[in-house]
Design a protein around this motif. Structure first.
Motif, PDB file in Angstrom:
ATOM      1  N   HIS A   1     -23.003  17.353   0.113  1.00 35.92           N
ATOM      2  CA  HIS A   1     -22.024  16.776  -0.820  1.00 35.92           C
ATOM      3  C   HIS A   1     -21.502  15.429  -0.322  1.00 35.92           C
ATOM      4  O   HIS A   1     -20.289  15.200  -0.244  1.00 35.92           O
ATOM      5  N   ASN A   2     -22.440  14.561   0.039  1.00 34.52           N
ATOM      6  CA  ASN A   2     -22.167  13.196   0.489  1.00 34.52           C
ATOM      7  C   ASN A   2     -21.427  13.117   1.825  1.00 34.52           C
ATOM      8  O   ASN A   2     -20.957  12.070   2.209  1.00 34.52           O
TER       9      ASN A   2
ATOM     10  N   SER B   1     -19.828   9.774   6.035  1.00 34.19           N
ATOM     11  CA  SER B   1     -20.066  10.070   4.624  1.00 34.19           C
ATOM     12  C   SER B   1     -20.873   8.926   4.029  1.00 34.19           C
ATOM     13  O   SER B   1     -21.014   7.866   4.636  1.00 34.19           O
TER      14      SER B   1
ATOM     15  N   ASP C   1     -26.902  14.400  -5.021  1.00 36.21           N
ATOM     16  CA  ASP C   1     -26.034  15.329  -4.308  1.00 36.21           C
ATOM     17  C   ASP C   1     -26.811  16.472  -3.663  1.00 36.21           C
ATOM     18  O   ASP C   1     -26.274  17.503  -3.349  1.00 36.21           O
TER      19      ASP C   1
ATOM     20  N   SER D   1     -28.913  18.485  -0.710  1.00 36.06           N
ATOM     21  CA  SER D   1     -28.736  18.637   0.727  1.00 36.06           C
ATOM     22  C   SER D   1     -29.985  18.155   1.445  1.00 36.06           C
ATOM     23  O   SER D   1     -31.099  18.451   1.030  1.00 36.06           O
TER      24      SER D   1
END
Length: 100
Positions: free
Chosen positions: A26-27, A75, A86, A88
């Protein structure tokens, strides 16, 4: 602080890779930290709370008999908002990249 299981991640379409050393989730760029047995669950939660209190994101993933602590080290800003941005991505110990 977020606590999840490999099974819950799989239900979200994320194939958890316990061999990875880093993870784009998630970034957030996460690095693998300590691993705890189920008997040390309270210690794992305490370590995660301490990180949170310092303003650091951390994730505990339960897989089999172990809890693995993942700490945010950075991030990224997504280029677009498409679902593919988004996903993984795992960095394996031999520096190979695995996508979930």
């Amino acid at each position: 602080m977020l606590i999840t299981t490999a099974r819950e991640l799989a239900e979200l379409g994320i194939s958890y890779n316990k061999s990875a050393v880093q993870w784009l989730f998630h970034n957030k760029i996460l690095t693998k930290g300590q691993r705890f047995s189920h008997r040390a669950r309270q210690v794992a939660l305490k370590v995660c709370r301490e990180n949170r209190d310092r303003g650091e994101f951390c994730l505990l993933v339960e897989d089999g008999n172990l809890l693995t602590l993942w700490r945010q080290i950075g991030s990224i800003q997504p280029v677009d908002s498409s679902p593919a941005s988004d996903q993984s991505i795992f960095l394996l110990p031999d520096r190979r990249i695995a996508r979930a």
